[in-house]
Write a protein that holds these residues in place. Structure first.
Motif, PDB file in Angstrom:
ATOM      1  N   VAL A 111       0.895  -1.198  -0.062  1.00  0.00           N
ATOM      2  CA  VAL A 111      -0.043   0.217  -0.007  1.00  0.00           C
ATOM      3  C   VAL A 111       0.788   1.188   0.125  1.00  0.00           C
ATOM      4  N   PRO A 112       0.899   2.079  -0.953  1.00  0.00           N
ATOM      5  CA  PRO A 112       1.686   3.170  -1.244  1.00  0.00           C
ATOM      6  C   PRO A 112       1.357   4.433  -0.492  1.00  0.00           C
ATOM      7  N   GLY A 113       2.294   5.281  -0.264  1.00  0.00           N
ATOM      8  CA  GLY A 113       2.120   6.826   0.178  1.00  0.00           C
ATOM      9  C   GLY A 113       1.772   6.816   1.770  1.00  0.00           C
ATOM     10  N   LYS A 165      -0.630  -9.117  -6.540  1.00  0.00           N
ATOM     11  CA  LYS A 165       0.337  -9.009  -5.488  1.00  0.00           C
ATOM     12  C   LYS A 165       1.540  -8.088  -6.092  1.00  0.00           C
ATOM     13  N   ASN A 166       1.992  -8.249  -7.054  1.00  0.00           N
ATOM     14  CA  ASN A 166       3.200  -7.577  -7.497  1.00  0.00           C
ATOM     15  C   ASN A 166       2.892  -6.052  -7.778  1.00  0.00           C
ATOM     16  N   GLU A 167       1.688  -5.443  -7.758  1.00  0.00           N
ATOM     17  CA  GLU A 167       1.481  -4.005  -8.213  1.00  0.00           C
ATOM     18  C   GLU A 167       0.860  -3.426  -7.050  1.00  0.00           C
ATOM     19  N   PRO A 168       1.075  -1.980  -6.824  1.00  0.00           N
ATOM     20  CA  PRO A 168       0.620  -1.217  -5.880  1.00  0.00           C
ATOM     21  C   PRO A 168      -0.738  -1.164  -5.465  1.00  0.00           C
ATOM     22  N   PHE A 169      -1.206  -1.219  -4.260  1.00  0.00           N
ATOM     23  CA  PHE A 169      -2.595  -1.397  -3.927  1.00  0.00           C
ATOM     24  C   PHE A 169      -3.204  -0.066  -4.315  1.00  0.00           C
ATOM     25  N   LYS A 170      -4.689  -0.001  -4.756  1.00  0.00           N
ATOM     26  CA  LYS A 170      -5.225   1.370  -5.355  1.00  0.00           C
ATOM     27  C   LYS A 170      -6.353   1.565  -4.164  1.00  0.00           C
ATOM     28  N   GLY A 171      -6.540   2.558  -4.167  1.00  0.00           N
ATOM     29  CA  GLY A 171      -7.947   3.187  -3.341  1.00  0.00           C
ATOM     30  C   GLY A 171      -7.666   3.035  -1.986  1.00  0.00           C
ATOM     31  N   ASP A 208      -5.562   9.834   1.640  1.00  0.00           N
ATOM     32  CA  ASP A 208      -4.830   9.371   2.763  1.00  0.00           C
ATOM     33  C   ASP A 208      -5.451   8.540   4.070  1.00  0.00           C
ATOM     34  N   LYS A 209      -6.563   8.236   3.836  1.00  0.00           N
ATOM     35  CA  LYS A 209      -7.246   7.373   4.699  1.00  0.00           C
ATOM     36  C   LYS A 209      -8.786   7.134   4.141  1.00  0.00           C
ATOM     37  N   PRO A 210      -9.521   6.199   4.448  1.00  0.00           N
ATOM     38  CA  PRO A 210     -11.022   6.022   3.703  1.00  0.00           C
ATOM     39  C   PRO A 210     -11.731   7.408   4.257  1.00  0.00           C
ATOM     40  N   ALA A 211     -12.427   7.724   3.314  1.00  0.00           N
ATOM     41  CA  ALA A 211     -13.184   8.808   3.554  1.00  0.00           C
ATOM     42  C   ALA A 211     -14.175   9.049   4.721  1.00  0.00           C
TER      43      ALA A 211
END
Length: 213
Positions: A111-113, A165-171, A208-211
């Motif tokens: 999970v990025p960022g 698995k090898n991709e950054p998580f989205k959303g 940055d976090k769930p809405a």
């Protein structure tokens, strides 16, 4: 006729899956949970068998799995790795291969960022179990699909995209109805997504976090 077992059958997503399968298929269900009275609404349904048990009781679990075509695990908790070991051993004993397993975002540090940093803290006590469980399942000889949902909500919608698995998580979020929809697709088409760990999120929910937090 297909028969599946749902572990942790009182979970919210599991109950959505159960209701959808009973309404829109002829699949038979074994519902495995700690207190079977929680699902008494199904006790007179001829396609449902309620089983009260503990996933950590491997012998009991293996017995419950004997005549099913697929295992769907909706269990959780800080002892998830121990539960996963028991599930794998029980499936081996019962000669079962196909597993659908609910995991979590963050199981691979994917999970990025700032959301990734926040998530690491928010579910810090659970992530070690998800990470060990992922390794246990990947190292097994099971035909597995792991599902890594974003933070779950109860919105009445089916709207999701997937990552690998090898991709950054989205959303940041996804509805339980969306997760249930993906689970049902796997149950109806058990040959797809074998050996994959699939991230699920609602499109365009980056932040940055769930809405709602």
């Amino acid at each position: 006729m297909t028969k599946i077992i749902i572990l942790g059958a009182h979970g919210q997503t599991a109950r959505i899956v159960t209701d959808e399968l009973l309404q829109n298929s002829d699949i038979e269900l074994k519902l495995f949970l700690r207190k079977s009275t929680r699902l008494n609404q199904y006790q007179n349904n001829p396609r449902v068998e309620l089983i009260e048990g503990d996933v950590l009781n491997t012998e009991q679990l293996a017995q419950a799995m004997q005549d099913v075509d697929l295992v769907y695990s909706n269990v959780g908790g800080v002892d998830l790795a121990d539960q996963t070991k028991s599930i794998i051993e029980a499936m081996d004993q019962a000669k079962q291969k196909r597993l659908i397993f609910i995991s979590s975002l963050g199981a691979y540090h994917e999970v990025p960022g700032k959301f990734g940093e926040w998530n690491e803290t928010a579910i810090a006590s659970f992530l070690p179990g998800f990470r060990e469980s992922a390794k246990l399942i990947e190292d097994s000889d099971l035909d597995y699909t792991m599902i890594r949902p974003a933070w779950m909500d109860n919105k009445d919608e089916i709207d999701y995209e997937t990552t690998q698995k090898n991709e950054p998580f989205k959303g940041t979020e996804v509805s339980r109805k969306s997760i249930a929809d993906f689970v049902i697709k796997l149950i109806n088409n058990p040959q797809i997504h074998i050996g994959e760990s699939v991230g699920l999120n609602k499109p365009n929910t980056d932040g940055d976090k769930p809405a709602w937090i």
